[in-house]
Design an enzyme around this catalytic site. Structure first.
Site, mmCIF file in Angstrom:
data_model
loop_
_atom_site.group_PDB
_atom_site.id
_atom_site.type_symbol
_atom_site.label_atom_id
_atom_site.label_comp_id
_atom_site.label_asym_id
_atom_site.label_seq_id
_atom_site.Cartn_x
_atom_site.Cartn_y
_atom_site.Cartn_z
ATOM 1 N N MET A 303 50.433 -67.017 -40.923
ATOM 2 C CA MET A 303 51.654 -67.381 -40.211
ATOM 3 C C MET A 303 51.402 -67.449 -38.713
ATOM 4 O O MET A 303 51.830 -68.400 -38.048
ATOM 5 C CB MET A 303 52.767 -66.377 -40.529
ATOM 6 N N ASP A 322 45.120 -60.336 -31.911
ATOM 7 C CA ASP A 322 44.908 -59.653 -33.193
ATOM 8 C C ASP A 322 44.209 -58.332 -32.913
ATOM 9 O O ASP A 322 43.599 -58.141 -31.853
ATOM 10 C CB ASP A 322 44.085 -60.518 -34.156
ATOM 11 N N VAL A 379 52.219 -59.671 -37.901
ATOM 12 C CA VAL A 379 51.180 -58.827 -38.509
ATOM 13 C C VAL A 379 51.565 -58.555 -39.966
ATOM 14 O O VAL A 379 52.576 -59.055 -40.451
ATOM 15 C CB VAL A 379 50.975 -57.507 -37.723
ATOM 16 N N GLU A 381 53.000 -57.207 -43.427
ATOM 17 C CA GLU A 381 54.394 -56.840 -43.722
ATOM 18 C C GLU A 381 54.485 -55.338 -44.003
ATOM 19 O O GLU A 381 54.526 -54.903 -45.151
ATOM 20 C CB GLU A 381 54.868 -57.669 -44.924
ATOM 21 N N LYS A 386 54.623 -52.517 -37.935
ATOM 22 C CA LYS A 386 55.413 -53.356 -37.025
ATOM 23 C C LYS A 386 56.068 -52.501 -35.943
ATOM 24 O O LYS A 386 56.166 -52.915 -34.789
ATOM 25 C CB LYS A 386 56.454 -54.166 -37.812
ATOM 26 N N SER A 408 59.692 -61.205 -43.353
ATOM 27 C CA SER A 408 60.539 -61.826 -44.376
ATOM 28 C C SER A 408 61.464 -60.812 -45.022
ATOM 29 O O SER A 408 62.494 -61.180 -45.567
ATOM 30 C CB SER A 408 59.707 -62.413 -45.512
ATOM 31 N N HIS A 429 62.057 -66.241 -38.297
ATOM 32 C CA HIS A 429 61.455 -66.327 -39.620
ATOM 33 C C HIS A 429 61.016 -67.762 -39.881
ATOM 34 O O HIS A 429 61.825 -68.622 -40.204
ATOM 35 C CB HIS A 429 62.461 -65.846 -40.675
ATOM 36 N N ASN A 479 65.739 -66.227 -48.735
ATOM 37 C CA ASN A 479 65.080 -65.424 -49.768
ATOM 38 C C ASN A 479 66.086 -64.618 -50.581
ATOM 39 O O ASN A 479 65.872 -64.356 -51.765
ATOM 40 C CB ASN A 479 64.038 -64.487 -49.144
#
Ligand code: NAI
Length: 698
Positions: A303, A322, A379, A381, A386, A408, A429, A479
């Site tokens: 992503m 990263d 990063v 999930e 996070k 998500s 998102h 979702n």
């Protein structure tokens, strides 16, 4: 107030110059038609004229018809009178075009006798994308000029062609450099006599049965379940057999028939819905977006890489951070591969690729994101991870920087709890592949500030995304609605439907990809991990997600290892008895008895819960409006545009049909998954429409 006329006439010796100015894009509104009719009458009555030029001020020649008029009484007759009066003028009339000339804009030019354009002008007849056909004479005039075959190419493709292609196709006489008005006047003076398209004959060699049949076959394939492309073929074909006037009348009949279809109403609904999403009721009117000159992404994975490409494509420099050197290198290589693919497909040139790559930098240290105006976290999930990333961002990010997460499934309120400035935290998102999918769900927490919301909603513009605002809940809009849809698909394969039966029913109905094939594409492991991590969010149903679990336990991860609900050779899906046996075995263990499924049942069981959940989302205020939900599903989840989205579809089948359907399956399976949404019940019982309800809430 105004005073600039919509159409003005100037005389340059014996040449009349009619100039239209209806900013921003010279839409052919009723007022423009009236002004133009008056200008045409004026020059028709003026003695001694040898030629006329028609052009527009501003960014473009007429961009097209006023789509807002589609819902009202038909306007074709009026268009026809106006365009015929232009064509009937006794001296040569030249259209001088620039910008993007679409639909009615191109049809007006076809009613002129000659056509020139500035370099860079683009032309299209995009009507079929709105479920209609050209209705301003285009289906009769264009074939007389360039033949039925080339007309059908343009009408069915619906995408713009450039000026060079227009010359080649033969509906443009010349491309002129320099000042368009001056060039047009000079060109007009060289024209000896009118050349009326309506008086020409269609070349019969371009209109053979074989040619028409080829286009019809292509249209059926490319536009599954669609009527408008076939209607367009019928209209264009009639140009070869009917006299011009009758052809125009037939075109009018067909376009009005097309406008009455659900297909056209659905597509026009989405046209407006997609333009409405940015409007956020309740934000103070003076809320300004903050400027975004620099961006950063945290997490160089699938992503993160795609999101970085969106920023670079928008010309915004972006730093990709990263934690891991190897992951960063992989991420940057992935970005390089995205651009290589775009060059290979001819989407961009080498120079663009180099320029965009130059906007993207890699970093391993948070110091590198200090001056970013927007930071998007992508990063793994994992909430604890996070929260740590956001705490780090809180220490380095400049004041007022937007701190966005691409999560998500995680609670963004909790993520915002990790920083001292929760007003700047918001969900962005993106959908995979992030550089391709047009949808951006923008998720506000209870503390997100109006400026932060406005900044992200506006940032969507250069990023070329359609932003839809949501509130925090599990799954947000898209979702969350997928849950019931996917649950039933999985349940039906446990009941003995084959994955192919379920997916084909959905695809033939219009979904871009069957949901089980989607799971194979996304990775069965991904879904399983999400469901394991969020077990507390699902109802206590022992069969829930068990098809995915069974395949996963058997080592079937989907396309990535060539085995999931199907077996794969390359990307080709092959029915796999081994998968079916695994599903049957799991079903037996769960005590699920096999049964047969009609296509109708497959569709109802997948689509009813999906639509039903939309009513809950709306009632809870998670989505601002029903049309936003439609945009989410058509631009992010492959729901067929010509069915308008789930909420539009619910209304087109009838809310009572949906409610009865939910009750029918509640009687069969119990209330755990099949309780109708209270709002749906309320609407049906009170006889109100969704629009009534939305209007009352405003
Ligand atoms: P991924 O596993 O491809 O990439 C995650 C990246 O984050 C890796 O490069 C990893 O090295 C890096 N990372 C891990 N810890 C880090 C740290 N402390 N600091 C900096 N970088 C760190 O994951 P993917 O698929 O790109 O997903 C990222 C996020 O996007 C997740 O929140 C996911 O839920 C969300 N998302 C994923 C979608 C998908 O289809 N894959 C769709 C929409 C959202």
């Amino acid at each position: 107030m105004n005073p600039r006329p919509l159409a003005s006439v100037a005389y340059e010796g014996e040449t009349a110059v009619v100039t239209v100015a209806n900013p921003p894009v010279n839409t052919i509104t009723a007022a423009v038609r009236a002004a133009l009719a008056q200008a045409v009458a004026e020059i028709a009555a003026r003695p001694g004229l040898k030629a006329a030029v028609l052009l527009c001020e501003g960014s473009t020649f007429f961009s097209g018809a006023d789509i807002g008029e589609f819902a009202g009484p038909p306007k074709e007759e009026e268009y026809r009178r106006l365009f015929n009066s232009i064509e009937a003028l006794p001296f040569p009339v030249l259209a001088a075009m620039h910008g993007t000339v679409m639909g009615g804009g191109l049809e007006i030019a076809l009613a002129c006798h000659y056509r020139i354009a500035a370099p860079g002008t683009r032309f299209a007849l995009p009507e079929v994308t709105l479920g209609i056909i050209p209705g301003g004479g285009g289906t009769q005039r264009l074939p007389r000029l360039i033949g039925v075959e080339k007309t059908l190419e343009l009408v069915l493709d619906a995408r713009p062609v450039d000026a060079a292609r227009a010359l080649e196709l033969g509906f443009l006489d010349a491309v002129v450099d320099g000042d368009l008005r001056a060039a047009a006047i000079a060109h007009a003076r060289t024209l000896a006599a009118p050349r009326r398209t309506g008086e020409m004959k269609v070349d019969p060699a371009t209109a053979t049965e074989a040619i028409v049949a080829r286009f019809a076959a292509e249209a059926r394939k490319r536009y599954r379940n669609r009527q408008a492309p076939l209607t367009a073929i019928e209209a264009v074909r009639a140009s070869a057999t009917l006299p011009f006037d009758q052809g125009l009348e037939y075109e009018t009949e067909l376009v009005n028939r097309a406008k009455a279809t659900v297909e056209s109403q659905a597509l026009v609904h989405l046209f407006f819905a997609e333009r409405e999403t940015r409007r956020v009721p309740g934000l103070p009117a003076d809320t300004k977006p903050r400027p975004v000159a620099k961006a950063a992404i945290v997490g160089a994975g699938t992503m993160g890489g795609g999101i970085a490409v969106c920023f670079a494509n928008a010309g915004i420099p972006v730093t990709v951070l990263d934690a891991d050197r190897a992951a960063l290198d992989r991420g940057l290589a992935g970005i390089d591969a995205i651009y290589a693919g775009m060059v290979k497909r001819g989407r961009i040139g080498e120079a663009d690729r180099a320029a965009r790559m130059a906007l993207i930098g890699g970093a391993l240290d948070y110091d590198a994101v200090r001056d970013a105006d927007v930071i998007v976290e992508a990063v793994f999930e994992d909430l604890a991870l996070k929260a740590r990333v956001f705490a780090a961002l809180d220490r380095v990010a400049k004041p007022g920087a937007v701190l966005a997460t691409n999560t998500s499934t995680l609670d963004i309120e909790a993520i915002a709890g990790a920083v001292s400035r929760p007003q700047d935290v918001i969900g962005m998102h993106f959908f995979s592949p992030a550089n391709v999918m047009p949808l951006l769900e923008v998720v506000r927490t209870s503390k997100t500030s109006p400026e932060t919301i406005r900044t992200v909603m506006e940032l969507a513009r250069p990023l070329r995304k359609t932003p839809v605002l949501a509130r925090v809940c599990y799954g947000f809009i898209g979702n969350r609605m997928m849950e019931g849809y996917a649950r039933e698909a999985e349940r039906m394969v446990l009941e003995g439907a084959t994955p192919r039966e379920v997916d084909s029913a959905l695809e033939d109905w219009g979904m871009a990809m069957g949901i089980l094939a989607v799971f194979d594409l996304a990775g069965i492991d991904v879904g399983v991990n999400v469901h394991k991590a969020n077990a507390d969010k699902y109802p206590p149903d022992p069969a829930y997600y068990q098809a995915d679990f069974a395949l996963h336990e058997a080592g079937r991860l989907g396309q990535k290892n060539g085995r999931g609900y199907y077996r794969y050779e390359g990307r080709e899906r092959i029915d796999d008895p081994e998968a079916i046996a695994i599903l049957a075995e799991r079903a037996a263990k769960l005590g699920i008895a096999p049964c047969r499924h009609t296509r109708e049942e497959i569709l109802e069981r997948c689509l009813y819960p999906l639509m039903n959940e939309g009513f809950r989302i709306l009632a809870e205020g998670v989505a601002l409006r029903a049309s936003d939900i439609d945009v989410v599903w058509t631009s992010g989840y492959g729901f067929p545009r010509y069915r308008g989205g789930p909420m539009f579809h619910a209304q087109s089948i009838g809310l009572a049909t949906l409610l009865d359907g939910m009750r029918k399956y509640r009687d069969r399976f119990g209330p755990m998954h099949w309780e109708p949404a209270p709002l749906l019940v309320e609407l049906v019982e009170s006889g109100k429409t969704l629009a009534d309800w939305e209007a009352a809430r405003r």
